[in-house]
Design a protein around this motif. Structure first.
Motif, PDB file in Angstrom:
ATOM      1  N   MET A  83       0.827  -1.203   0.000  1.00  0.00           N
ATOM      2  CA  MET A  83       0.000   0.000   0.000  1.00  0.00           C
ATOM      3  C   MET A  83       0.863   1.256   0.000  1.00  0.00           C
ATOM      4  O   MET A  83       0.624   2.196  -0.775  1.00  0.00           O
ATOM      5  CB  MET A  83      -0.910   0.009   1.227  1.00  0.00           C
ATOM      6  CG  MET A  83      -1.720   1.290   1.372  1.00  0.00           C
ATOM      7  SD  MET A  83      -2.312   1.572   3.062  1.00  0.00           S
ATOM      8  CE  MET A  83      -0.759   1.838   3.930  1.00  0.00           C
ATOM      9  N   ALA A  84       1.868   1.292   0.884  1.00  0.00           N
ATOM     10  CA  ALA A  84       2.708   2.482   1.005  1.00  0.00           C
ATOM     11  C   ALA A  84       3.428   2.789  -0.297  1.00  0.00           C
ATOM     12  O   ALA A  84       3.537   3.952  -0.705  1.00  0.00           O
ATOM     13  CB  ALA A  84       3.713   2.288   2.140  1.00  0.00           C
ATOM     14  N   THR A  85       3.903   1.766  -0.983  1.00  0.00           N
ATOM     15  CA  THR A  85       4.597   1.971  -2.261  1.00  0.00           C
ATOM     16  C   THR A  85       3.659   2.598  -3.281  1.00  0.00           C
ATOM     17  O   THR A  85       4.029   3.543  -3.990  1.00  0.00           O
ATOM     18  CB  THR A  85       5.145   0.634  -2.792  1.00  0.00           C
ATOM     19  OG1 THR A  85       6.094   0.103  -1.862  1.00  0.00           O
ATOM     20  CG2 THR A  85       5.822   0.829  -4.144  1.00  0.00           C
ATOM     21  N   ALA A  86       2.431   2.090  -3.352  1.00  0.00           N
ATOM     22  CA  ALA A  86       1.458   2.634  -4.310  1.00  0.00           C
ATOM     23  C   ALA A  86       1.113   4.080  -3.975  1.00  0.00           C
ATOM     24  O   ALA A  86       1.054   4.946  -4.869  1.00  0.00           O
ATOM     25  CB  ALA A  86       0.194   1.772  -4.305  1.00  0.00           C
ATOM     26  N   VAL A  87       0.895   4.374  -2.695  1.00  0.00           N
ATOM     27  CA  VAL A  87       0.551   5.731  -2.276  1.00  0.00           C
ATOM     28  C   VAL A  87       1.713   6.683  -2.535  1.00  0.00           C
ATOM     29  O   VAL A  87       1.540   7.782  -3.084  1.00  0.00           O
ATOM     30  CB  VAL A  87       0.157   5.746  -0.782  1.00  0.00           C
ATOM     31  CG1 VAL A  87       0.044   7.177  -0.263  1.00  0.00           C
ATOM     32  CG2 VAL A  87      -1.165   5.006  -0.560  1.00  0.00           C
ATOM     33  N   GLN A  88       2.914   6.262  -2.166  1.00  0.00           N
ATOM     34  CA  GLN A  88       4.084   7.131  -2.335  1.00  0.00           C
ATOM     35  C   GLN A  88       4.411   7.365  -3.804  1.00  0.00           C
ATOM     36  O   GLN A  88       4.846   8.470  -4.180  1.00  0.00           O
ATOM     37  CB  GLN A  88       5.270   6.524  -1.577  1.00  0.00           C
ATOM     38  CG  GLN A  88       5.082   6.567  -0.072  1.00  0.00           C
ATOM     39  CD  GLN A  88       5.954   5.595   0.694  1.00  0.00           C
ATOM     40  OE1 GLN A  88       6.899   5.026   0.142  1.00  0.00           O
ATOM     41  NE2 GLN A  88       5.644   5.379   1.964  1.00  0.00           N
TER      42      GLN A  88
ATOM     43  N   HIS B 231       2.168   7.543  -6.152  1.00  0.00           N
ATOM     44  CA  HIS B 231       1.183   8.540  -6.605  1.00  0.00           C
ATOM     45  C   HIS B 231       1.606   9.935  -6.177  1.00  0.00           C
ATOM     46  O   HIS B 231       1.512  10.894  -6.968  1.00  0.00           O
ATOM     47  CB  HIS B 231      -0.198   8.204  -6.050  1.00  0.00           C
ATOM     48  CG  HIS B 231      -1.241   9.229  -6.404  1.00  0.00           C
ATOM     49  ND1 HIS B 231      -1.654   9.457  -7.699  1.00  0.00           N
ATOM     50  CD2 HIS B 231      -1.924  10.112  -5.625  1.00  0.00           C
ATOM     51  CE1 HIS B 231      -2.560  10.424  -7.710  1.00  0.00           C
ATOM     52  NE2 HIS B 231      -2.734  10.839  -6.471  1.00  0.00           N
ATOM     53  N   ILE B 232       2.073  10.057  -4.938  1.00  0.00           N
ATOM     54  CA  ILE B 232       2.516  11.368  -4.457  1.00  0.00           C
ATOM     55  C   ILE B 232       3.667  11.899  -5.308  1.00  0.00           C
ATOM     56  O   ILE B 232       3.689  13.081  -5.688  1.00  0.00           O
ATOM     57  CB  ILE B 232       2.942  11.268  -2.978  1.00  0.00           C
ATOM     58  CG1 ILE B 232       1.724  10.991  -2.091  1.00  0.00           C
ATOM     59  CG2 ILE B 232       3.639  12.554  -2.523  1.00  0.00           C
ATOM     60  CD1 ILE B 232       2.066  10.660  -0.660  1.00  0.00           C
ATOM     61  N   LYS B 233       4.614  11.035  -5.639  1.00  0.00           N
ATOM     62  CA  LYS B 233       5.746  11.466  -6.465  1.00  0.00           C
ATOM     63  C   LYS B 233       5.296  11.927  -7.847  1.00  0.00           C
ATOM     64  O   LYS B 233       5.864  12.856  -8.427  1.00  0.00           O
ATOM     65  CB  LYS B 233       6.761  10.337  -6.578  1.00  0.00           C
ATOM     66  CG  LYS B 233       7.494  10.052  -5.267  1.00  0.00           C
ATOM     67  CD  LYS B 233       8.359   8.803  -5.349  1.00  0.00           C
ATOM     68  CE  LYS B 233       9.002   8.490  -3.997  1.00  0.00           C
ATOM     69  NZ  LYS B 233       9.772   7.227  -4.014  1.00  0.00           N
ATOM     70  N   SER B 234       4.239  11.291  -8.368  1.00  0.00           N
ATOM     71  CA  SER B 234       3.708  11.729  -9.661  1.00  0.00           C
ATOM     72  C   SER B 234       3.087  13.122  -9.546  1.00  0.00           C
ATOM     73  O   SER B 234       3.182  13.938 -10.478  1.00  0.00           O
ATOM     74  CB  SER B 234       2.675  10.728 -10.188  1.00  0.00           C
ATOM     75  OG  SER B 234       1.447  10.820  -9.487  1.00  0.00           O
ATOM     76  N   LEU B 235       2.476  13.420  -8.389  1.00  0.00           N
ATOM     77  CA  LEU B 235       1.920  14.753  -8.172  1.00  0.00           C
ATOM     78  C   LEU B 235       3.031  15.784  -8.017  1.00  0.00           C
ATOM     79  O   LEU B 235       2.910  16.910  -8.529  1.00  0.00           O
ATOM     80  CB  LEU B 235       1.032  14.748  -6.927  1.00  0.00           C
ATOM     81  CG  LEU B 235      -0.224  13.872  -6.983  1.00  0.00           C
ATOM     82  CD1 LEU B 235      -0.968  13.918  -5.648  1.00  0.00           C
ATOM     83  CD2 LEU B 235      -1.156  14.303  -8.109  1.00  0.00           C
ATOM     84  N   ASN B 236       4.108  15.421  -7.319  1.00  0.00           N
ATOM     85  CA  ASN B 236       5.270  16.321  -7.214  1.00  0.00           C
ATOM     86  C   ASN B 236       5.765  16.704  -8.606  1.00  0.00           C
ATOM     87  O   ASN B 236       6.023  17.889  -8.895  1.00  0.00           O
ATOM     88  CB  ASN B 236       6.415  15.648  -6.458  1.00  0.00           C
ATOM     89  CG  ASN B 236       6.098  15.242  -5.038  1.00  0.00           C
ATOM     90  OD1 ASN B 236       6.636  14.269  -4.517  1.00  0.00           O
ATOM     91  ND2 ASN B 236       5.225  15.972  -4.378  1.00  0.00           N
ATOM     92  N   TRP B 237       5.921  15.709  -9.463  1.00  0.00           N
ATOM     93  CA  TRP B 237       6.409  15.951 -10.818  1.00  0.00           C
ATOM     94  C   TRP B 237       5.415  16.813 -11.603  1.00  0.00           C
ATOM     95  O   TRP B 237       5.811  17.726 -12.334  1.00  0.00           O
ATOM     96  CB  TRP B 237       6.646  14.626 -11.535  1.00  0.00           C
ATOM     97  CG  TRP B 237       7.036  14.783 -12.977  1.00  0.00           C
ATOM     98  CD1 TRP B 237       6.294  14.475 -14.074  1.00  0.00           C
ATOM     99  CD2 TRP B 237       8.266  15.319 -13.481  1.00  0.00           C
ATOM    100  NE1 TRP B 237       6.977  14.771 -15.223  1.00  0.00           N
ATOM    101  CE2 TRP B 237       8.191  15.298 -14.888  1.00  0.00           C
ATOM    102  CE3 TRP B 237       9.416  15.812 -12.864  1.00  0.00           C
ATOM    103  CZ2 TRP B 237       9.222  15.738 -15.694  1.00  0.00           C
ATOM    104  CZ3 TRP B 237      10.450  16.270 -13.676  1.00  0.00           C
ATOM    105  CH2 TRP B 237      10.347  16.229 -15.080  1.00  0.00           C
TER     106      TRP B 237
END
Length: 531
Positions: A137-142, A144-150
Motif C-alpha cells: 500500500m505504502a509503495t502505491a501511495v508514495q 502517486h505522491i511522487k507523480s503529483l510532485n512531478w
C-alpha cells in the motif's frame, strides 16, 4: 546599457549584491547583447520578479500559477526541512505529501478491508478478513505522491514560473535570501511577496524522548514498513483519522486524549465519532497526559503517562508513538522581524487583513500560516487565486471564509458546513435556534447488519419564519460527498423551508437531510423508521 557609475549610484549603500550580480555580461565570443539583471531595487526595471511566493504548497502554487497566467514574472521558493526522523518530500506542500492525499488513500484502504467483511453477505465468496500488506500500500501511495510532485514541477515550467528549491528568509522587504543544498547563496527580489509556508506538526516540549523516539504524520505516510502496535497522542482530526485507518488495517491502535475530541467541531458529533471508533476496535486513553518515552533494546517504546481520572501514572509498551497534538506555523525561519511583519503573540501566525495583507504593504500571507483562517487546502487555494487576481487582474473580490465545508475522514466520516450547535447557541442564544436531527440507517448497512447507531444528521437553524440554515452536520458513509452538495445551498442562504421542498434522491443517505422534521426542542425520539 546603463553606465556602471549610474548603476552604482542607483543601488543603495546597504545593497547586498555584488557588482557581478548587478549585470550579466556578454561572454567572450557571444552575440547576445549586454543587459542588466534587475535584482536590486532602485535599478532601472525595478525588482527581478513581479511576484515571489515563499511556500510550494497548495495555496502558494495556486497563487503563483494564477499570477503567471496574467503574464507576470513569477518565482516560487520552497524547501522541505526534514523531520526529526529525517523524512522529507517534494513540491506540493502538506496536502499532497503528508496530508489530505495520502490520508484519504489510506482511509480508502481501510474501508476496503471493511468491505471484505461485508462482501460475503452480498454473495461474494471471499474470505471475510485478509492480512494487510503495508509495504504494498505504502509503495502505491508514495508513487502517486511522487507523480503529483512531478506534475507540479511541469505546471510551473509550462507557465515560466521560476522554481527555487531553497530555504529563504528576508534580507529587506523586497529581498529574500536563501542557500542551495550546495551552500550557494541566492538573492531574489520582487515587487510583491506572498508567504504561504504552512505549518508542521508540533512536538511536546515537556515530554522526555518525544523527538528522539516519536514520529508525526510527516513520517507516518512515508514509512516503508507497518508501524505495528501504535499509540496516537492527541484528539485532533489528524489523530483520529490516522488511528482510524490504522485500526482498519488490523493494527492494535490506541488514542491518548488529554481532554475533548475534535476541538472546534460540534461536540455532539465529535463524541459520536469517537464512540463509533471505540466500538470498532480503536482503544482510548481518556484524560491522560504523556510523561516520557523510553526505547528498549528491541526498539519497542515504553510509554509513561498520567491518568487524571484515577490520579496515578501508568505505563504501556508500543512499537510506534505518533504525535498529533497540533501544528506550528512555519514563520520562525523567515526573519519576519527584519521587515516588520506582525505575528500573533501566542500562535506565532501572521496577522492579515481581509485582503490577506500583512502589516507590510506589499507582503501578503495565505493559508495555514495566517491567524484566524481555516487550516484547509481548498481555502488556501481559493485565497491564493483571488489574491493574484486582485494584484494583477483588476479584481476586488475578497476571500469569503464563512460557511466553508469540511470532512473528517474517520472510519465513520463526519462532514459539516457552517456553525456548530455550540457556536450557534453562543451567537443567537438557546431560544434563538432550532435544531432538527435524526438517527438513520444507510441502506448498505442493512443486509450486512452493520452497526449504525452513530449515523446521525443535525441541522442547526435560526428560529423564525423561514429558519435560515446556520449549520449542517452529517455522520455516515461518504460524508464529504454528501456535505459538498448541501454546502452550495447553505452558502447561498438556504432555509429549512427550502430544504423541505427539496426532493431527495432515493435510496441515499443524503436524502435523509431533506426529510429532517424532528426538533431537539420537541423531545421526540430522533430515529428514522421509514418514509
Amino acid at each position: 546599457m546603463v553606465a556602471p557609475a549610474v548603476a552604482l549610484a542607483a543601488a543603495s549603500a546597504a545593497s547586498r549584491r555584488s557588482w557581478r550580480r548587478l549585470f550579466r555580461w556578454r561572454a567572450p565570443g557571444s552575440r547576445a547583447p549586454c543587459r542588466p539583471v534587475c535584482t536590486a531595487r532602485g535599478l532601472p526595471g525595478g525588482n527581478e520578479y513581479d511576484l515571489l511566493v515563499i511556500g510550494g504548497g497548495s495555496g502558494g502554487l495556486a497563487c503563483a500559477k494564477e499570477a503567471a497566467d496574467f503574464g507576470k514574472k513569477v518565482a516560487i521558493m520552497d524547501y522541505v526541512v526534514p523531520s526529526p526522523r529525517g523524512t522529507s518530500w517534494g513540491l506540493g506542500g502538506t496536502c499532497v505529501n503528508v496530508g489530505c492525499i495520502p490520508k484519504k488513500l489510506m482511509h480508502q484502504a481501510a474501508l476496503l478491508g471493511g468491505a471484505l467483511e461485508d462482501a460475503h453477505h452480498y454473495g461474494w465468496d471471499v474470505a471475510p478478513s485478509a492480512p494487510h500488506n503495508w509495504q504494498q500500500m505504502a509503495t502505491a501511495v508514495q508513487n502517486h505522491i511522487k507523480s503529483l510532485n512531478w506534475g507540479h514541477r511541469v505546471q510551473l515550467q509550462e507557465r515560466n514560473v521560476k522554481y527555487f528549491n531553497i530555504h529563504g528568509s528576508f534580507v529587506d522587504d523586497h529581498t529574500v535570501r536563501g542557500f542551495t543544498k550546495a551552500g550557494k547563496e541566492t538573492l531574489v527580489t520582487a515587487d510583491h511577496i506572498v508567504l504561504a509556508t504552512g505549518g508542521r506538526p508540533r512536538y511536546p516540549e515537556d515530554v522526555e524522548g518525544a523527538k528522539e523516539y516519536g514520529i508525526t504524520s510527516d513520517d507516518l505516510f512515508w514509512l516503508k514498513k507497518s508501524p505495528g502496535k501504535t499509540l496516537v497522542v492527541g484528539a485532533s482530526y489528524v489523530s483520529l483519522e490516522c488511528a482510524g485507518f490504522l485500526t482498519g488495517f488490523g493494527l492494535d491502535t490506541t488514542v491518548m486524549m488529554r481532554s475533548i475530541p475534535l476541538r472546534g467541531f460540534d461536540q455532539q458529533m465529535a463524541l459520536l465519532v469517537t464512540d463509533y471508533m471505540e466500538s470498532h476496535g480503536t482503544k482510548f486513553l481518556k484524560y491522560c497526559t504523556m510523561r516520557k518515552l523510553e526505547k528498549f533494546e528491541d526498539q519497542r517504546l515504553q510509554v509513561t503517562w498520567h491518568n487524571h481520572e484515577v490520579g496515578r501514572e501508568e505505563t504501556g509498551v508500543f512499537d510506534t508513538v505518533m504525535w498529533a497534538v497540533g501544528r506550528v506555523p512555519e514563520t520562525r525561519h523567515l526573519n519576519l522581524e527584519k521587515v516588520g511583519v506582525t505575528l500573533h503573540p501566542d500562535s506565532q501566525k501572521i496577522l492579515v487583513s481581509a485582503s490577506e495583507a500583512t502589516s507590510v504593504a506589499h507582503i501578503y500571507a495565505i493559508g495555514d500560516i495566517t491567524e484566524g483562517r481555516p487550516e484547509l487546502t481548498p481555502t488556501a487555494i481559493m485565497a491564493g487565486k483571488l489574491l493574484a487576481r486582485r494584484l494583477f487582474g483588476h479584481s476586488a473580490e475578497l476571500m469569503d471564509y464563512d460557511n466553508v465545508a469540511t470532512t473528517v475522514f474517520t472510519p465513520l466520516e463526519y462532514g459539516c458546513v457552517g456553525l456548530s450547535e455550540e457556536e450557534a447557541e453562543r451567537r443567537y442564544g438557546q431560544e434563538g435556534i432550532e435544531v432538527y436531527h435524526a438517527y438513520y440507517k444507510p441502506l448498505e448497512f442493512t443486509v450486512t447488519e452493520r452497526d449504525s447507531s452513530q449515523c446521525y444528521i443535525k441541522m442547526v437553524c435560526l428560529r423564525g419564519e423561514d429558519q435560515r440554515i446556520l449549520g449542517l452536520h452529517f455522520l455516515g458513509p461518504n460524508a464529504g460527498e454528501v456535505i459538498q452538495g448541501f454546502a452550495l445551498g447553505i452558502k447561498c442562504g438556504a432555509t429549512y423551508s427550502q430544504m423541505k421542498k427539496t426532493v431527495g434522491i432515493h435510496p441515499t443517505s443524503a436524502e435523509e437531510v431533506t426529510k429532517l422534521w424532528i426538533t431537539k426542542r420537541s423531545g421526540l425520539p430522533a430515529t428514522v423508521t421509514g418514509c
